[in-house]
Design a protein around this motif. Structure first.
Motif, short mmCIF file in Angstrom:
data_model
loop_
_atom_site.label_atom_id
_atom_site.label_comp_id
_atom_site.label_asym_id
_atom_site.label_seq_id
_atom_site.Cartn_x
_atom_site.Cartn_y
_atom_site.Cartn_z
N VAL A 84 -19.32 127.71 -83.46
CA VAL A 84 -18.34 126.74 -83.55
C VAL A 84 -17.32 127.28 -84.70
O VAL A 84 -16.06 127.09 -84.50
CB VAL A 84 -18.83 125.59 -83.60
CG1 VAL A 84 -17.81 124.69 -84.20
CG2 VAL A 84 -19.62 125.03 -82.49
N GLU A 85 -17.95 127.67 -85.98
CA GLU A 85 -17.10 128.10 -86.92
C GLU A 85 -16.28 129.16 -86.74
O GLU A 85 -14.89 129.41 -86.90
CB GLU A 85 -18.00 128.51 -88.18
CG GLU A 85 -17.02 128.74 -89.58
CD GLU A 85 -17.96 129.11 -90.61
OE1 GLU A 85 -17.55 128.99 -91.78
OE2 GLU A 85 -19.28 129.54 -90.27
N LYS A 86 -16.71 130.13 -85.97
CA LYS A 86 -16.13 131.52 -85.49
C LYS A 86 -14.78 131.10 -84.67
O LYS A 86 -13.52 131.61 -84.88
CB LYS A 86 -16.92 132.69 -84.74
CG LYS A 86 -16.23 133.59 -84.41
CD LYS A 86 -17.22 134.64 -83.75
CE LYS A 86 -16.55 136.18 -83.39
NZ LYS A 86 -17.53 136.85 -82.78
N HIS A 87 -15.02 130.23 -83.59
CA HIS A 87 -13.93 129.82 -82.82
C HIS A 87 -13.15 129.26 -83.36
O HIS A 87 -11.74 129.39 -83.19
CB HIS A 87 -14.65 128.93 -81.67
CG HIS A 87 -13.84 128.66 -80.23
ND1 HIS A 87 -12.70 127.67 -80.57
CD2 HIS A 87 -13.43 129.04 -79.35
CE1 HIS A 87 -12.12 127.87 -79.31
NE2 HIS A 87 -12.57 128.71 -78.48
N ILE A 88 -13.32 128.24 -84.15
CA ILE A 88 -12.07 127.49 -85.04
C ILE A 88 -11.35 128.41 -86.03
O ILE A 88 -10.13 128.36 -85.97
CB ILE A 88 -12.70 126.40 -86.00
CG1 ILE A 88 -13.50 125.25 -85.07
CG2 ILE A 88 -11.93 126.02 -87.01
CD1 ILE A 88 -14.32 124.35 -85.80
N ALA A 89 -11.93 129.25 -86.56
CA ALA A 89 -11.29 130.40 -87.38
C ALA A 89 -10.30 131.43 -86.51
O ALA A 89 -9.40 131.53 -86.97
CB ALA A 89 -12.25 131.35 -87.95
N GLU A 90 -10.73 131.66 -85.22
CA GLU A 90 -9.88 132.47 -84.34
C GLU A 90 -8.94 131.85 -83.65
O GLU A 90 -7.73 132.50 -83.22
CB GLU A 90 -10.81 133.19 -83.58
CG GLU A 90 -11.78 134.31 -84.05
CD GLU A 90 -12.81 134.77 -83.22
OE1 GLU A 90 -12.75 134.59 -82.08
OE2 GLU A 90 -13.49 135.99 -83.44
N LYS A 91 -9.32 130.64 -82.89
CA LYS A 91 -8.29 129.99 -82.24
C LYS A 91 -7.63 128.54 -82.72
O LYS A 91 -6.45 128.31 -82.26
CB LYS A 91 -9.14 129.49 -80.96
CG LYS A 91 -10.10 130.43 -80.29
CD LYS A 91 -9.06 131.45 -79.65
CE LYS A 91 -9.61 132.42 -78.84
NZ LYS A 91 -9.07 133.44 -78.17
N GLY A 92 -8.37 128.09 -83.75
CA GLY A 92 -7.54 127.01 -84.55
C GLY A 92 -7.96 125.62 -83.72
O GLY A 92 -7.13 124.73 -84.07
N HIS A 93 -8.78 125.85 -82.83
CA HIS A 93 -9.21 124.24 -82.18
C HIS A 93 -10.51 124.55 -81.77
O HIS A 93 -11.14 125.62 -81.61
CB HIS A 93 -8.23 124.04 -81.04
CG HIS A 93 -8.11 124.94 -80.10
ND1 HIS A 93 -8.81 125.07 -79.07
CD2 HIS A 93 -7.14 125.94 -80.11
CE1 HIS A 93 -8.86 125.82 -78.13
NE2 HIS A 93 -7.64 126.71 -78.64
N LEU A 94 -11.14 123.16 -81.28
CA LEU A 94 -12.52 123.40 -80.74
C LEU A 94 -12.49 124.08 -79.39
O LEU A 94 -11.49 123.89 -78.58
CB LEU A 94 -13.13 121.98 -80.71
CG LEU A 94 -13.46 121.32 -81.94
CD1 LEU A 94 -14.03 119.96 -81.74
CD2 LEU A 94 -14.71 122.05 -82.70
#
Length: 287
Positions: free
Chosen positions: A202-212
């Motif tokens: 989850v943390e990685k996706h937020i860091a890469e995409k900026g949303h859940l």
């Protein structure tokens, strides 16, 4: 004098021709019908309806003691078939007067076993055009009322002239309740085979995409808007995932508390043993 009489006669005949071919006329018919006896709606000369004209037909069943009014629009379309559209019905059962197309004829009837007298008040638009649409009647052609139900077959725009959906509103909708039909729901999160992402993922996706994950970005929302039912399902999915994380964290906390308590008990045991050993050493020294 003769010329004057001839001119008046010509004017009178011209008016009759115009009223028959370029205007409209009204006539009334009476039928005795039921569910088994359907009678054809004909014109005032008892001839079949003219395929080049359009008709507004208002029906009343007499002697019933109930509300029975009905209004239809009748026309002949490009498929060479009579078409009827119920504009307003007090009801469509029992002794309510109704129209139906059978064997390329417009028939009057009721759904009651007893014969009732039905009066038909007919407005005939003399269009002289067999593919004209009854849009000439305006909203009556589009909006339909059946008892307490009002409906429209096309798209409706409020505050906009270019409705692309069944209802487009350019403004605020104020309602006590909104109900959305759904094709599915988010409880699949609680099934044993659900692959719950780790918090690291989850943390990685937020860091890469900026949303859940599976939640639209700000750019998408501003461009396309959101579907309320779909968005509520996605938000519930995240709430349920968060609930699972919290349950797992609670279990880990409980385990940590249990481990800490075991460590404390072990430390107390060690301390007691150490105190006992010190006392034994002190006793030996005093001998």
């Amino acid at each position: 004098m003769k010329k004057k009489i001839l001119l008046m006669a010509f004017f009178f005949v011209a008016q009759i021709v115009f009223s028959q071919e370029g205007g409209r006329r009204f006539f009334t018919k009476i039928f005795s019908v039921n569910d088994a006896t359907k009678l054809e709606l004909k014109d005032d000369l008892n001839q079949a309806l003219n395929a080049e004209n359009i008709y507004k037909v208002q029906l009343v069943t007499t002697g019933t003691g109930t509300k029975t009014g009905a209004e239809y629009i009748v026309w002949y379309d490009a498929t060479a078939k009579w078409q009827i559209r119920a504009v307003n019905l007090a009801g469509n059962s029992s002794n309510h007067p109704l129209l139906i197309v059978e064997n390329d004829a417009v028939m009057v009837y009721t759904k009651h076993t007893t014969k009732y007298s039905v009066r038909a008040f007919v407005e005939e638009i003399i269009a002289i055009e067999n593919d004209v649409r009854p849009s000439i009647f305006g909203a009556a052609f589009h909006w339909q009322r059946d008892g307490d139900f009002l409906y429209y077959g096309g798209n409706v725009g409020i505050g906009t002239t270019s409705a692309k959906n069944k209802l487009d509103v350019n403004g605020t909708i104020h309602s006590k309740e909104v109900k959305v039909d759904m094709d599915g729901w988010s409880d699949f999160v609680f099934k044993k085979d659900y692959d719950l992402p780790t918090l690291e993922e989850v943390e990685k996706h937020i860091a890469e995409k900026g949303h859940l994950e599976n939640i639209p970005s700000e750019e998408e929302v501003l461009k396309k808007g959101i579907n309320l039912g779909d968005m509520n399902a996605k938000l519930l999915q995240k709430i349920e995932e968060l609930t699972l994380y919290m349950i797992e964290m609670k279990k880990e906390n409980e385990q940590m508390k249990k481990t800490n308590e075991e460590i404390k008990n072990e430390n107390r045991r060690i301390k007691r043993n150490q105190e006992l050993l010190e006392k034994q050493i002190a006793t030996l020294k005093n001998r």
